[in-house]
Write a protein that holds these residues in place. Sequence first.
Motif, short mmCIF file in Angstrom:
data_model
loop_
_atom_site.label_atom_id
_atom_site.label_comp_id
_atom_site.label_asym_id
_atom_site.label_seq_id
_atom_site.Cartn_x
_atom_site.Cartn_y
_atom_site.Cartn_z
N LYS A 1 4.56 43.07 18.97
CA LYS A 1 5.75 43.93 18.84
C LYS A 1 6.73 43.69 19.97
N ALA B 1 4.21 38.85 13.79
CA ALA B 1 4.75 40.21 13.74
C ALA B 1 5.53 40.43 12.46
N MET C 1 7.65 48.38 12.09
CA MET C 1 7.31 48.49 13.50
C MET C 1 7.09 49.94 13.93
N PHE D 1 1.62 49.37 14.39
CA PHE D 1 2.22 49.05 15.68
C PHE D 1 2.44 50.28 16.56
#
Length: 575
Positions: A376, A497, A357, A362
């Motif tokens: 996210k 995700a 992440m 992202f």
Amino acid sequence: MPQTDPGQTSAFFRRNPAPATFTVPPSEEYVKELHACWRDSRALSHSTTDARTLAAMQDAAQVGLGRMPPVEPAIASLILAPDEALRPDARCPRPQCRVTDDLLTKAYDSAARMGRIGNSLSHLLLGLSTSLQQAQVEPSLQSLSDASLQAFALMARELGRTMSTLVQTRRQVWLAQSPLTETCRKVLRAVPVEPGELFGAAALEALERAARARQTRQELSGLHRSMSAPSRPRGPVATPQRHSQPDYPGGLRRSQRPYENRWKLFSYWCNGKAADPVRCPVAIVLEFLQSLLDSGHSHSTLRVYVAAISSRHEGVDGATVGCHRLVSLFLRGALRLRPPRTLRAPAWDLPLVLEAMSLPLFEPLTQVGLKWLSMKVAFLLAITSAKRVGELQALSLAETCLRWNPDGSGVVLWPNVAFLPKVLSRTHLNQPIRLARFDSPSEEGRSELLCPVWALRAYIAATVGIRQSEQLFVCHGGPNRGCALSKQRLSHWVVDAITHAYGASGRPPPSGVRCHSTRSVATSWAALRGVPLEAICAAASWATPGTFTRFYRINVADHCPMAAVLRPSSADSKE
């Protein structure tokens, strides 16, 4: 030669009526062409160039000779989720009805092609008849032309009846799945069929009239009860009034909606057995539960079906179906045959996902696409709150549902007022989600990369220009851009995700990942970091710690930086 009544006037009917004294024998060539696709409707489906030319027609959809008309969103919303109802190709939720609906659509499309070819043939026949009249041919030849016109006109009328019947049949398929009363279904079925429409504006107006009439009856009934009810003594403290729950078509209240799909399946199964789902004996219920058990359903799923049946069934011997001795014994036996599986290890690695992440896929939040930002934010809220996807989907940006801390240290989120949680109790109703700003002193410069508060601010700012709903999560693309997001699509965001995080890390994505696994991963990491079980159960809306230890606790070992967000106060964590 087919004849017609004298009162019928049309360009196709020109011959004076005369009694028919014989029946027309079958034409071998015609029957041969008719039966060419009889056994297999997909035979000869590839049209030639001449066939496509003859089937071409301007503005075919406006006169009902295009494809099968779509289901109006107002009708589809009674059966499907809002985002699914707004799709131009809405499909039936039940697999059995979906097959019937697809067959009706194919039949209508085939009839529409025949109608377009008939449109070309009408031009040819009328042109040929006009040419014969101008050429002053023999009366016998003119008589053959007139008979051809009459036969074609009669065939066109029968084709119109067929297409109208197909539309009415498709109406019945959709209305049978709706929660409307039988009176409303009868009114909608009786609405005249308009070319190019399935239900049309007249059906929507009839539905609105029925809703207004029902509301009027309820108001009159409430007025009658208030006038006839005895007066009650007023206490020293006024009792707060509860918000009335809006009624849904067919008399369904919102509290019954969680069991609505299960009850529909049970009703459909009883109809196949010629049994009344409301008054059927316990033997029918046990047979239905046995069919579910044979198809692989677990004990917990069977309990949900029993609760759904008990909510509508009139009961047996003064008690609900779920309290019957035979049903209880059946559920105990199903538990022995199919004991619940205990999770031992997480299906995916939380530290790996959190590390991904922070990667360019992202980040940075102000430059990545809205798709990646949405995924996210959905994942961070799911992992830091340990809430069900339904509770996350019900979050709202209304003034009464979103409150930022003045010092910017966190945010408090409430679901919309119409949301009812899975467990209906005072401790679970209108529970807020409190998120604190994530500051990790050991990883300076990366605190904002995994902070749910920072990500939430960025997401709200990015969706201001497209937002068409006060719901927190909205669609980021497609025809429903800016509209409220469904629970199913929100679940896909969380799973996507995790999958893309593995891809960004150069690892193969795990199989069988579910959005619900974020609850077990989040709460297990919180327990590992020393968060009290009472706080974990309160965050996850569990009544007792036994639910966590029996069904959700898994083995996690590595240090997780996001676990600090799950703690009641980040100042209490000193490691």
